[in-house]
Design a protein around this motif. Structure first.
Motif, PDB file in Angstrom:
ATOM      1  N   GLY A 188       0.851  -1.200   0.211  1.00 48.41           N
ATOM      2  CA  GLY A 188      -0.007   0.057  -0.088  1.00 48.41           C
ATOM      3  C   GLY A 188       0.748   1.227   0.001  1.00 48.41           C
TER       4      GLY A 188
ATOM      5  N   PHE B 246      -1.229   7.121   2.317  1.00 48.26           N
ATOM      6  CA  PHE B 246      -0.418   7.853   3.054  1.00 48.26           C
ATOM      7  C   PHE B 246       0.478   7.373   4.338  1.00 48.26           C
ATOM      8  CE2 PHE B 246      -3.815  10.686   1.745  1.00 48.26           C
ATOM      9  CZ  PHE B 246      -3.456  11.968   1.921  1.00 48.26           C
ATOM     10  N   GLY B 247      -0.171   6.112   4.714  1.00 48.66           N
ATOM     11  CA  GLY B 247       0.736   5.379   5.568  1.00 48.66           C
ATOM     12  C   GLY B 247       1.915   4.671   5.057  1.00 48.66           C
TER      13      GLY B 247
ATOM     14  N   GLU C  82       2.254  -1.512  -4.495  1.00 42.45           N
ATOM     15  CA  GLU C  82       1.273  -0.912  -4.896  1.00 42.45           C
ATOM     16  C   GLU C  82       0.364  -1.064  -6.057  1.00 42.45           C
ATOM     17  OE1 GLU C  82      -0.686   1.692  -3.269  1.00 42.45           O
ATOM     18  OE2 GLU C  82      -1.714   1.486  -4.891  1.00 42.45           O
ATOM     19  N   ALA C  83      -1.047  -1.308  -6.018  1.00 42.77           N
ATOM     20  CA  ALA C  83      -1.858  -1.853  -7.138  1.00 42.77           C
ATOM     21  C   ALA C  83      -2.002  -0.872  -8.120  1.00 42.77           C
ATOM     22  CB  ALA C  83      -3.104  -2.296  -6.525  1.00 42.77           C
ATOM     23  N   GLN C  84      -1.585   0.447  -7.919  1.00 45.91           N
ATOM     24  CA  GLN C  84      -2.207   1.497  -8.761  1.00 45.91           C
ATOM     25  C   GLN C  84      -0.649   2.402  -8.841  1.00 45.91           C
ATOM     26  OE1 GLN C  84      -5.802   3.834  -7.605  1.00 45.91           O
ATOM     27  NE2 GLN C  84      -4.868   3.506  -5.606  1.00 45.91           N
TER      28      GLN C  84
ATOM     29  N   PHE D 148      -1.472   7.599  -7.224  1.00 43.67           N
ATOM     30  CA  PHE D 148      -2.296   7.612  -6.117  1.00 43.67           C
ATOM     31  C   PHE D 148      -3.244   8.904  -6.201  1.00 43.67           C
ATOM     32  CE2 PHE D 148      -3.243   8.450  -1.768  1.00 43.67           C
ATOM     33  CZ  PHE D 148      -3.753   7.318  -1.140  1.00 43.67           C
TER      34      PHE D 148
ATOM     35  N   CYS E  51      -8.054  11.035  -1.070  1.00 48.22           N
ATOM     36  CA  CYS E  51      -9.650  11.163  -0.474  1.00 48.22           C
ATOM     37  C   CYS E  51      -9.292  12.489  -0.041  1.00 48.22           C
ATOM     38  CB  CYS E  51      -9.738  10.193   0.516  1.00 48.22           C
ATOM     39  SG  CYS E  51     -10.159   8.751  -0.299  1.00 48.22           S
TER      40      CYS E  51
ATOM     41  N   ALA F 246      -0.825  -7.397  -4.176  1.00 51.66           N
ATOM     42  CA  ALA F 246      -0.640  -8.494  -3.087  1.00 51.66           C
ATOM     43  C   ALA F 246      -1.758  -9.162  -2.606  1.00 51.66           C
ATOM     44  CB  ALA F 246      -0.439  -7.842  -1.644  1.00 51.66           C
TER      45      ALA F 246
ATOM     46  N   SER G 273      -0.398  -1.251   5.060  1.00 55.34           N
ATOM     47  CA  SER G 273      -1.006   0.011   4.968  1.00 55.34           C
ATOM     48  C   SER G 273      -2.121  -0.167   3.705  1.00 55.34           C
ATOM     49  CB  SER G 273      -0.183   1.374   4.685  1.00 55.34           C
ATOM     50  OG  SER G 273      -0.849   2.356   5.354  1.00 55.34           O
TER      51      SER G 273
ATOM     52  N   ARG H  58     -13.579   5.474   7.819  1.00 48.67           N
ATOM     53  CA  ARG H  58     -12.532   6.240   7.146  1.00 48.67           C
ATOM     54  C   ARG H  58     -13.031   7.841   7.146  1.00 48.67           C
ATOM     55  NH1 ARG H  58      -9.708   5.458   1.411  1.00 48.67           N
ATOM     56  NH2 ARG H  58      -8.072   4.677   2.737  1.00 48.67           N
TER      57      ARG H  58
ATOM     58  N   ASP I   9      -5.667   3.475   8.109  1.00 44.16           N
ATOM     59  CA  ASP I   9      -7.127   3.117   8.375  1.00 44.16           C
ATOM     60  C   ASP I   9      -7.483   1.718   8.965  1.00 44.16           C
ATOM     61  OD1 ASP I   9      -7.468   5.558   7.703  1.00 44.16           O
ATOM     62  OD2 ASP I   9      -8.569   5.079   5.644  1.00 44.16           O
TER      63      ASP I   9
ATOM     64  N   SER J 170      -7.538   9.009   9.799  1.00 48.26           N
ATOM     65  CA  SER J 170      -7.436   9.914   8.677  1.00 48.26           C
ATOM     66  C   SER J 170      -5.982   9.816   8.036  1.00 48.26           C
ATOM     67  CB  SER J 170      -7.131  11.277   9.577  1.00 48.26           C
ATOM     68  OG  SER J 170      -5.929  11.408  10.353  1.00 48.26           O
ATOM     69  N   GLY J 171      -5.647  10.616   7.088  1.00 42.93           N
ATOM     70  CA  GLY J 171      -4.400  10.574   6.102  1.00 42.93           C
ATOM     71  C   GLY J 171      -3.326  11.085   7.096  1.00 42.93           C
ATOM     72  N   PHE J 172      -3.605  12.111   7.952  1.00 41.86           N
ATOM     73  CA  PHE J 172      -2.514  12.608   8.986  1.00 41.86           C
ATOM     74  C   PHE J 172      -2.097  11.480   9.974  1.00 41.86           C
ATOM     75  CE2 PHE J 172      -0.986  16.890  10.478  1.00 41.86           C
ATOM     76  CZ  PHE J 172      -0.266  16.412  11.406  1.00 41.86           C
TER      77      PHE J 172
HETATM   78  C1  FAD Z   1     -13.930  12.193   1.396  1.00 35.95           C
HETATM   79  C2  FAD Z   1     -12.629  11.906   2.205  1.00 35.95           C
HETATM   80  C3  FAD Z   1     -11.954  13.010   2.679  1.00 35.95           C
HETATM   81  C4  FAD Z   1     -10.795  12.769   3.490  1.00 35.95           C
HETATM   82  N1  FAD Z   1     -10.262  13.985   3.940  1.00 35.95           N
HETATM   83  C5  FAD Z   1      -9.020  13.741   4.757  1.00 35.95           C
HETATM   84  C6  FAD Z   1      -8.493  14.953   5.269  1.00 35.95           C
HETATM   85  O1  FAD Z   1      -8.724  16.044   4.935  1.00 35.95           O
HETATM   86  N2  FAD Z   1      -7.349  14.745   6.220  1.00 35.95           N
HETATM   87  C7  FAD Z   1      -7.049  13.620   6.419  1.00 35.95           C
HETATM   88  O2  FAD Z   1      -6.074  13.280   7.242  1.00 35.95           O
HETATM   89  N3  FAD Z   1      -7.628  12.433   6.081  1.00 35.95           N
HETATM   90  C8  FAD Z   1      -8.695  12.675   5.134  1.00 35.95           C
HETATM   91  N4  FAD Z   1      -9.202  11.300   4.788  1.00 35.95           N
HETATM   92  C9  FAD Z   1      -8.785   9.891   5.307  1.00 35.95           C
HETATM   93  C10 FAD Z   1      -7.779   9.633   4.424  1.00 35.95           C
HETATM   94  O3  FAD Z   1      -7.978   9.322   2.920  1.00 35.95           O
HETATM   95  C11 FAD Z   1      -7.362   7.932   5.056  1.00 35.95           C
HETATM   96  O4  FAD Z   1      -7.253   8.145   6.325  1.00 35.95           O
HETATM   97  C12 FAD Z   1      -6.076   7.444   4.575  1.00 35.95           C
HETATM   98  O5  FAD Z   1      -6.112   7.662   3.045  1.00 35.95           O
HETATM   99  C13 FAD Z   1      -5.432   6.373   4.986  1.00 35.95           C
HETATM  100  O6  FAD Z   1      -4.171   6.037   4.637  1.00 35.95           O
HETATM  101  P1  FAD Z   1      -3.862   4.471   4.474  1.00 35.95           P
HETATM  102  O7  FAD Z   1      -2.497   4.551   4.111  1.00 35.95           O
HETATM  103  O8  FAD Z   1      -4.468   3.638   5.469  1.00 35.95           O
HETATM  104  O9  FAD Z   1      -4.809   3.948   3.046  1.00 35.95           O
HETATM  105  P2  FAD Z   1      -4.741   4.659   1.608  1.00 35.95           P
HETATM  106  O10 FAD Z   1      -4.093   6.073   1.917  1.00 35.95           O
HETATM  107  O11 FAD Z   1      -5.982   4.442   1.278  1.00 35.95           O
HETATM  108  O12 FAD Z   1      -3.947   3.926   0.873  1.00 35.95           O
HETATM  109  C14 FAD Z   1      -3.984   2.419   0.697  1.00 35.95           C
HETATM  110  C15 FAD Z   1      -3.215   1.991  -0.756  1.00 35.95           C
HETATM  111  O13 FAD Z   1      -2.949   0.604  -0.478  1.00 35.95           O
HETATM  112  C16 FAD Z   1      -3.225   0.092  -1.960  1.00 35.95           C
HETATM  113  N5  FAD Z   1      -3.598  -1.512  -1.708  1.00 35.95           N
HETATM  114  C17 FAD Z   1      -4.633  -1.754  -0.946  1.00 35.95           C
HETATM  115  N6  FAD Z   1      -4.498  -3.189  -0.873  1.00 35.95           N
HETATM  116  C18 FAD Z   1      -3.575  -3.644  -1.564  1.00 35.95           C
HETATM  117  C19 FAD Z   1      -3.135  -4.833  -2.014  1.00 35.95           C
HETATM  118  N7  FAD Z   1      -3.571  -6.015  -1.626  1.00 35.95           N
HETATM  119  N8  FAD Z   1      -1.979  -4.721  -2.991  1.00 35.95           N
HETATM  120  C20 FAD Z   1      -1.401  -3.607  -3.306  1.00 35.95           C
HETATM  121  N9  FAD Z   1      -1.881  -2.443  -3.218  1.00 35.95           N
HETATM  122  C21 FAD Z   1      -2.917  -2.397  -2.224  1.00 35.95           C
HETATM  123  C22 FAD Z   1      -4.275   0.849  -2.326  1.00 35.95           C
HETATM  124  O14 FAD Z   1      -4.229   0.916  -3.894  1.00 35.95           O
HETATM  125  C23 FAD Z   1      -4.260   2.457  -1.923  1.00 35.95           C
HETATM  126  O15 FAD Z   1      -3.226   2.953  -2.759  1.00 35.95           O
HETATM  127  C24 FAD Z   1     -10.418  11.483   3.992  1.00 35.95           C
HETATM  128  C25 FAD Z   1     -11.293  10.537   3.420  1.00 35.95           C
HETATM  129  C26 FAD Z   1     -12.263  10.670   2.509  1.00 35.95           C
HETATM  130  C27 FAD Z   1     -12.948   9.501   2.069  1.00 35.95           C
END
Ligand code: FAD
Length: 429
Positions: free
Chosen positions: A38, A41-42, A63-65, A68, A71, A107, A133, A190, A320, A330-332
């Motif tokens: 993934g 953000f994380g 990473e699948a994509q 990026f 959100c 993955a 992540s 989320r 998340d 959150s992304g932060f």
């Molecule tokens: C409408 C909206 C607004 C938001 N606004 C805010 C904001 O203002 N501030 C803030 O802090 N947060 C905000 N967020 C929340 C934030 O988007 C998430 O909390 C954050 O993206 C979580 O990070 P992550 O690394 O857990 O997941 P993500 O950032 O979603 O990253 C996950 C990644 O893993 C990849 N992946 C998943 N499974 C696999 C696999 N099996 N193999 C390969 N790749 C894989 C996906 O393609 C993706 O790129 C918002 C969310 C939404 C929906």
């Protein structure tokens, strides 16, 4: 001329080819192998910060994509305040500047005993430490009538990409005087303020382009993040455009008919929308379940000091997917969890104790282009649980003037640029 930058880039290029070779070759001369699933953000943050702390660790990011889309700020795109490409980020800094080995694949499985990850391209990658992540997956089946086909008619847009663009098109095509219905889920999900920022910026779009249109939020909760600030902002900017119906007033949607753009609530009330946005129940990305680290609720219990799974050793789960309450999803938070997990893993691979863990979060929300609000929290690990530091954090003042709200809106943009730069090394145009 060979500079440090292109040396690293060469190193990264040389790294891609040996993936197909026996893993033992890749391990030579390395201070350990970390695989990250993934690049959001994380994961992207963890990859970068491991390399910053110890460039000799092999870091492979799966990473699948190829690109990026965040959100965060996708609601600004929905409200017509941004172009879609302004929320897109590439992995060039990670591969070029930091020598992270990027594999664009899904993955599909994790064997925690063998320490391997199986990919959709047929490869198997070995790790000493694994970071997951994967963000969220939609919990298909948890809401009657809402499946992948239904999401093509009534988008969730809770993962930024094609779903977000679909929702924007629907808003643009809607006649003036239409009703936008958003169904908001119960906790945990989320981005707790996300649904309420979304309706705010849709209301802004309606005010400018479709002034006779209305918004209805049907909520599976009786309270939501920054509620007082949101409702005061709605009143001041949009009058009676937005109606919120909480759980106790029959706000919980129990069935969706996406063809008819109708939702039915717990006590049988049917609401018909012109544009229907269903934010459905969620769970950790599927790879967490395959790795055997999820609980019965579909989320991942972690040890707070390192974000290592409580169920499977050497697998750290951040963002998340992890249960890190009271930190929000959150992304932060994902970004700061990525840094803390990176520090713990670098220490562990060197035979050292993890440093003391603490995290911060600020969530800005825009109610209008010049009207921002925020919530802040500071957290630490106590007895391997996440706790909020006493006396830390809070929300924007209820009685702030227009200038204060404007400045918070400007800080929100500064926050987005800073976190995008910190995570992917890209600052949007
Ligand atoms: C409408 C909206 C607004 C938001 N606004 C805010 C904001 O203002 N501030 C803030 O802090 N947060 C905000 N967020 C929340 C934030 O988007 C998430 O909390 C954050 O993206 C979580 O990070 P992550 O690394 O857990 O997941 P993500 O950032 O979603 O990253 C996950 C990644 O893993 C990849 N992946 C998943 N499974 C696999 C696999 N099996 N193999 C390969 N790749 C894989 C996906 O393609 C993706 O790129 C918002 C969310 C939404 C929906």
């Amino acid at each position: 001329m060979i500079t440090r930058r292109n040396m690293l880039a060469l190193g990264a290029a040389a790294f891609v080819a040996p993936l197909a070779m026996p893993n033992i070759l890749r391990a030579q001369g390395s201070a350990g192998r970390v695989v990250i699933v993934g690049g959001g953000f994380g994961g992207a943050t963890a990859a970068k910060y491991i390399k910053r702390r110890n460039p000799d660790i092999d870091v492979t990011l799966i990473e699948a994509q190829e690109r990026f889309y965040t959100c965060p700020f996708s609601n600004l795109y929905l409200g017509g305040l941004r172009e879609f490409e302004s929320i897109g980020h590439s992995y060039e800094e990670l591969t070029g500047e930091y020598g992270v080995n990027l594999v664009t694949a899904l993955a599909e499985d994790v064997d925690g005993d063998a320490h391997t990850v199986t990919l959709s391209n047929g490869e198997t990658v070995e790790y000493d430490k694994l970071i997951l992540s994967p963000g969220i997956d939609i919990n298909w089946g948890a809401l009657e009538g809402y499946d992948e086909a239904a999401a093509e008619l009534a988008p969730h847009a809770w993962k930024a990409g094609a779903q977000t663009q679909l929702l924007r098109r629907q808003l643009e095509e809607m006649e003036d005087g239409g009703l936008f219905v958003l169904s908001a889920p119960a906790d945990p999900f989320r981005c707790p303020p996300g649904p309420y920022e979304r309706v705010s910026l849709v209301a802004h779009y309606f005010k400018e382009h479709k002034p006779n249109s209305k918004i209805l939020i049907l909520d599976s909760k009786d309270a939501f993040s920054k509620q007082g600030l949101f409702t005061a902002g709605w009143q001041s900017l949009y009058g009676d455009t937005i109606e919120w119906v909480g759980l106790s007033d029959d706000g919980r949607v129990v069935r969706v008919d996406a063809e008819a753009l109708e939702v039915e609530t717990e006590f049988g009330m049917v609401h018909r929308a012109n544009v229907l946005n269903v934010v459905p129940p969620q769970k950790a990305g599927f790879i967490a379940e395959r790795a055997g680290v999820t609980n019965e609720g579909g989320w991942v219990p972690i040890k707070a000091s390192t974000f290592e799974s409580r169920q499977v050793a050497d697998i750290h789960v951040i963002g998340d997917a992890a249960i890190a309450s009271p930190m929000p999803k959150s992304g932060f938070c994902a970004n700061t969890q990525g840094k803390v997990a990176a520090a713990a893993i670098v220490a562990s691979l060197a035979g050292n104790e993890a440093p003391a863990a603490s995290w911060t979060n600020t969530c800005y929300s825009l109610i209008g282009p010049d009207y921002g609000i925020s919530v802040v929290g500071v957290y630490e690990a106590v007895d391997d649980e996440v706790v909020q530091v006493e006396g830390s954090g809070g929300v924007s003042p209820a009685d702030a003037d227009a200038d204060f709200r404007l400045r918070e809106a400007q800080y929100a943009v500064g926050w987005y640029d800073a976190i995008a730069n910190d995570t992917w090394g890209t600052v949007p145009a």
